[in-house]
Design an enzyme around this catalytic site. Structure first.
Site, PDB file in Angstrom:
ATOM      1  N   ASN A  24       0.499  -1.461   0.250  1.00 13.18           N
ATOM      2  CA  ASN A  24       0.153   0.387   0.201  1.00 13.18           C
ATOM      3  C   ASN A  24       0.664   1.122  -0.410  1.00 13.18           C
ATOM      4  O   ASN A  24       0.233   2.458   0.266  1.00 13.18           O
ATOM      5  CB  ASN A  24      -0.550  -0.284   1.154  1.00 13.18           C
ATOM      6  CG  ASN A  24      -1.724  -0.993   0.997  1.00 13.18           C
ATOM      7  OD1 ASN A  24      -2.271  -1.746  -0.055  1.00 13.18           O
ATOM      8  ND2 ASN A  24      -3.038  -1.607   1.536  1.00 13.18           N
ATOM      9  N   ARG A  97      -7.932  -0.442  -7.889  1.00 16.06           N
ATOM     10  CA  ARG A  97      -8.600   0.828  -7.407  1.00 16.06           C
ATOM     11  C   ARG A  97      -7.277   2.203  -7.246  1.00 16.06           C
ATOM     12  O   ARG A  97      -7.237   3.009  -7.680  1.00 16.06           O
ATOM     13  CB  ARG A  97      -8.753   0.724  -5.829  1.00 16.06           C
ATOM     14  CG  ARG A  97     -10.128   0.270  -5.612  1.00 16.06           C
ATOM     15  CD  ARG A  97     -10.654  -0.216  -4.240  1.00 16.06           C
ATOM     16  NE  ARG A  97     -10.537   1.376  -3.512  1.00 16.06           N
ATOM     17  CZ  ARG A  97     -12.009   2.259  -4.034  1.00 16.06           C
ATOM     18  NH1 ARG A  97     -12.839   1.810  -4.585  1.00 16.06           N
ATOM     19  NH2 ARG A  97     -11.909   3.467  -3.154  1.00 16.06           N
ATOM     20  N   CYS A 121     -11.038  -5.751  -3.739  1.00 14.89           N
ATOM     21  CA  CYS A 121     -11.202  -6.573  -3.144  1.00 14.89           C
ATOM     22  C   CYS A 121     -12.813  -5.960  -2.061  1.00 14.89           C
ATOM     23  O   CYS A 121     -13.803  -5.034  -2.161  1.00 14.89           O
ATOM     24  CB  CYS A 121     -10.404  -6.196  -1.595  1.00 14.89           C
ATOM     25  SG  CYS A 121      -9.069  -7.042  -1.942  1.00 14.89           S
ATOM     26  N   ASP A 311      -6.962  -4.141   8.040  1.00  6.77           N
ATOM     27  CA  ASP A 311      -5.922  -5.030   7.671  1.00  6.77           C
ATOM     28  C   ASP A 311      -5.530  -5.958   8.438  1.00  6.77           C
ATOM     29  O   ASP A 311      -5.087  -7.487   8.083  1.00  6.77           O
ATOM     30  CB  ASP A 311      -5.323  -4.962   6.371  1.00  6.77           C
ATOM     31  CG  ASP A 311      -5.563  -3.406   5.490  1.00  6.77           C
ATOM     32  OD1 ASP A 311      -6.573  -4.172   4.120  1.00  6.77           O
ATOM     33  OD2 ASP A 311      -5.457  -2.367   5.867  1.00  6.77           O
ATOM     34  N   VAL A 333     -13.731   0.343   9.825  1.00  2.14           N
ATOM     35  CA  VAL A 333     -13.286   1.003   8.552  1.00  2.14           C
ATOM     36  C   VAL A 333     -13.897   0.555   7.311  1.00  2.14           C
ATOM     37  O   VAL A 333     -14.665   1.398   6.417  1.00  2.14           O
ATOM     38  CB  VAL A 333     -11.798   0.863   8.741  1.00  2.14           C
ATOM     39  CG1 VAL A 333     -11.617   0.885   6.895  1.00  2.14           C
ATOM     40  CG2 VAL A 333     -11.676   1.028   9.908  1.00  2.14           C
TER      41      VAL A 333
HETATM   42  N1  EPU Z   1     -14.743   5.645   1.584  1.00  2.10           N
HETATM   43  C1  EPU Z   1     -15.966   6.313   1.071  1.00  2.10           C
HETATM   44  N2  EPU Z   1     -15.754   7.192  -0.518  1.00  2.10           N
HETATM   45  C2  EPU Z   1     -14.322   6.985  -0.505  1.00  2.10           C
HETATM   46  C3  EPU Z   1     -13.680   6.726  -0.464  1.00  2.10           C
HETATM   47  C4  EPU Z   1     -13.113   5.725   0.673  1.00  2.10           C
HETATM   48  O1  EPU Z   1     -16.458   5.777   1.160  1.00  2.10           O
HETATM   49  O2  EPU Z   1     -14.575   7.975  -2.085  1.00  2.10           O
HETATM   50  C5  EPU Z   1     -14.986   5.189   2.094  1.00  2.10           C
HETATM   51  C6  EPU Z   1     -14.728   3.980   2.717  1.00  2.10           C
HETATM   52  O3  EPU Z   1     -15.445   3.178   1.657  1.00  2.10           O
HETATM   53  C7  EPU Z   1     -14.374   2.807   3.592  1.00  2.10           C
HETATM   54  C8  EPU Z   1     -13.139   4.575   4.358  1.00  2.10           C
HETATM   55  O4  EPU Z   1     -13.504   5.607   3.647  1.00  2.10           O
HETATM   56  O5  EPU Z   1     -15.383   3.132   4.196  1.00  2.10           O
HETATM   57  C9  EPU Z   1     -11.949   4.153   4.786  1.00  2.10           C
HETATM   58  O6  EPU Z   1     -11.107   3.359   2.991  1.00  2.10           O
HETATM   59  P1  EPU Z   1      -9.848   3.790   2.778  1.00  2.10           P
HETATM   60  O7  EPU Z   1     -10.136   4.947   1.439  1.00  2.10           O
HETATM   61  O8  EPU Z   1      -9.071   4.359   3.486  1.00  2.10           O
HETATM   62  O9  EPU Z   1      -9.207   2.695   1.982  1.00  2.10           O
HETATM   63  P2  EPU Z   1      -8.339   2.596   0.071  1.00  2.10           P
HETATM   64  O10 EPU Z   1      -7.426   3.916   0.119  1.00  2.10           O
HETATM   65  O11 EPU Z   1      -9.763   2.508  -0.655  1.00  2.10           O
HETATM   66  C10 EPU Z   1      -6.599   1.872   1.750  1.00  2.10           C
HETATM   67  C11 EPU Z   1      -6.058   0.447   1.408  1.00  2.10           C
HETATM   68  C12 EPU Z   1      -6.405  -1.378   2.127  1.00  2.10           C
HETATM   69  C13 EPU Z   1      -6.687  -0.367   3.165  1.00  2.10           C
HETATM   70  C14 EPU Z   1      -7.272   1.155   3.659  1.00  2.10           C
HETATM   71  C15 EPU Z   1      -7.561   1.347   5.072  1.00  2.10           C
HETATM   72  C16 EPU Z   1      -4.341   0.296  -1.244  1.00  2.10           C
HETATM   73  C17 EPU Z   1      -4.237  -0.140  -1.948  1.00  2.10           C
HETATM   74  N3  EPU Z   1      -5.455  -0.638  -0.121  1.00  2.10           N
HETATM   75  O12 EPU Z   1      -7.925   1.729   0.651  1.00  2.10           O
HETATM   76  O13 EPU Z   1      -5.708  -1.979   2.068  1.00  2.10           O
HETATM   77  O14 EPU Z   1      -7.667  -1.437   3.941  1.00  2.10           O
HETATM   78  O15 EPU Z   1      -6.693   1.592   3.116  1.00  2.10           O
HETATM   79  O16 EPU Z   1      -6.535   1.258   5.838  1.00  2.10           O
HETATM   80  O17 EPU Z   1      -3.879   1.115  -0.214  1.00  2.10           O
HETATM   81  C18 EPU Z   1      -5.768  -4.171   1.509  1.00  2.10           C
HETATM   82  O18 EPU Z   1      -4.422  -3.915   1.513  1.00  2.10           O
HETATM   83  O19 EPU Z   1      -6.485  -5.719   1.760  1.00  2.10           O
HETATM   84  C19 EPU Z   1      -6.853  -3.290   1.274  1.00  2.10           C
HETATM   85  C20 EPU Z   1      -7.735  -3.594   1.417  1.00  2.10           C
END
Ligand code: EPU
Length: 438
Positions: A24, A97, A121, A311, A333
């Site tokens: 990440n 993503r 995921c 995670d 989360v």
């Molecule tokens: N959210 C929204 N709208 C958005 C963006 C996010 O409602 O436009 C919500 C999501 O639905 C969730 C929360 O905000 O409920 C947090 O999401 P976040 O944006 O923090 O997650 P992400 O950036 O999509 C990254 C990691 C994930 C990890 C999360 C939280 C990457 C590629 N992915 O996802 O990692 O779980 O942050 O730490 O960096 C994994 O590695 O298996 C994985 C899923």
């Protein structure tokens, strides 16, 4: 290669494994290379599917990706960034993503960006509304088309004042990757401050960006006209490290994780100790094993940093089925990250899911019909079963469950695990796991 493993449980996992750069961070640092006027070098790059996906996305946009001097180093030359064909980008839809994070850099370089339907995921809705709002506030126009989203910027993007509704990791990265070359100042409130984000800020600073992380989740960025390439060693993968720690605990084994770093894992280590795990930290890594027995319960909520990472939750729940006590896990989360427990219950685990926010403060998902709290009672004897990998972290957690279970399990869809766990079959061999392909 076959996508199915036949796993024989009941053998304690013992041995050493190495973790390299964090998925990440690495994927985001790769996107940052698009912002430079010159080539970048990224070190400690793991051999995982997500790195291959982001490499091909960058190549589609004219970045030359090559091998570096070190065995785990990649180089990125962005001097000829160009528009990619919609159909080519679309071929990557559903697999990652990351495309959404290309928007800011591409808007700076080309004045436009195209985003196919996004994958990632299946752990909840995973919307991109915050990302789009952020990009609009920098001055981008977002147009919905049947094949995806087209973003344009008639003139240079400009700095702005933003407050995120939730400290989202991806949206904070979106702001960083866009603000560094926008005109003027950007102030981001309610930012995520995960170690991977701070490492991305270090990358951007090496490139020439001016970014300060202030108290209370405020990040300030002064836009600059140009950025250069960087040389950076990615921080180690603390999610992978915790996954192997849980494997050691659940199987009564002992695993030395070379590369694991205590400061990034303090919250995990506290919980690990509370539930009966033991660990020893040295200069190169952390040795994880099982401590003395006894009733060990924990009440925990997943949260943004410095809280307990979402995670880490899935492998930890498997470990909880093998330790003594009654524990509560409140997932705050993602609304749907406990669905993977159904297969564990079928294997014999005692896990009950609740719609209520159990254990602590109410979260965004309370009263909204999401089964997002779990009560786990252990230890229970797991039986081998036929299970299908549901998502990346859930998939590795199923492997742990199968290895801790009595008897033989069939784990289907294991290819998904390559998205985030480098050479996990070799590593399983290294710790004495018994399994066959197919
Ligand atoms: N959210 C929204 N709208 C958005 C963006 C996010 O409602 O436009 C919500 C999501 O639905 C969730 C929360 O905000 O409920 C947090 O999401 P976040 O944006 O923090 O997650 P992400 O950036 O999509 C990254 C990691 C994930 C990890 C999360 C939280 C990457 C590629 N992915 O996802 O990692 O779980 O942050 O730490 O960096 C994994 O590695 O298996 C994985 C899923």
């Amino acid at each position: 290669m076959t996508d199915v493993l036949t796993v024989h449980g009941g053998t304690p996992l013992k041995g050493d494994i190495v973790v390299r750069g964090a998925k990440n961070l690495v994927s985001k640092a790769m996107v940052a290379t698009l912002l430079g006027e010159s080539a970048s070098r990224l070190r400690a790059v793991p051999e995982i599917a997500d790195v291959r996906i982001v490499s091909s996305l960058l190549e589609l946009h004219g970045v030359q990706v090559g091998a570096g001097d070190e065995h785990d180093e990649l180089t990125f030359d962005p001097t000829n960034v160009e528009k990619a064909h919609v159909a080519d980008i679309d071929a990557h839809a559903g697999s990652s993503r990351i495309p959404i994070l290309l928007c800011g850099p591409l808007l700076h370089r080309l004045g436009e960006a195209f985003i196919p339907d996004l994958g990632g995921c299946r752990i909840g809705d995973r919307p991109i509304d915050y990302h789009l709002e952020v990009l609009r506030q920098f001055g981008a126009t977002v147009e919905k088309r049947p094949e995806g989203l087209r973003l344009t910027a008639a003139q240079r993007l400009h700095g702005t004042k933003l407050t995120l509704p939730y400290p989202s990791v991806g949206s904070t990265e979106q702001v960083l990757l866009t603000a560094v070359r926008a005109k003027g100042l950007t102030e981001l409130r309610n930012a995520a401050i995960e170690p991977e984000i701070l490492d991305l800020i270090a990358v951007l600073q090496k490139m020439g960006a001016i970014i300060s992380v202030d108290i209370d989740r405020v990040i300030r960025i002064e836009g600059v006209d140009t950025l250069q390439g960087f040389t950076h060693r990615a921080m180690p993968d603390r999610i992978e490290a915790a996954s192997w720690a849980c494997a050691a605990l659940a199987t009564h084994g002992e695993i030395y994780v070379q590369g694991a770093r205590q400061p990034d894992m303090m919250t995990f280590l506290n919980v690990f100790r509370k539930i009966g795990g033991a660990f020893e930290v040295d200069d190169d890594g952390i040795r994880f094993s099982r401590g003395g027995e006894g009733q060990r319960s924990v009440v925990l909520e997943t949260d943004v940093h410095p809280g307990f990472m979402t995670d880490w939750q899935q492998p930890l729940v498997v470990a909880l089925t093998q330790t003594s006590g009654l524990s509560i896990v409140h997932e705050t989360v993602y609304e749907n990250r406990l669905g993977f427990t159904k297969a564990l219950v079928d294997m014999g685990a005692h896990i009950q899911l609740f719609r209520e926010c159990l254990g602590g403060l109410p979260c965004r998902f309370g009263q909204r019909n999401f089964l997002h709290s779990a009560v786990v009672s252990g230890p229970t004897t797991l039986r081998g079963a036929d299970i299908e990998v549901p998502d990346l972290r859930g998939g590795f957690s199923y492997l742990i469950a199968a290895l801790a279970a009595q008897g033989t399990s069939t784990v289907r869809g294991v290819d998904l695990i390559y998205r985030g766990y480098e050479k996990f079959l070799d590593k399983l061999d290294g710790v004495g796991a018994r399994y066959e392909r197919g």
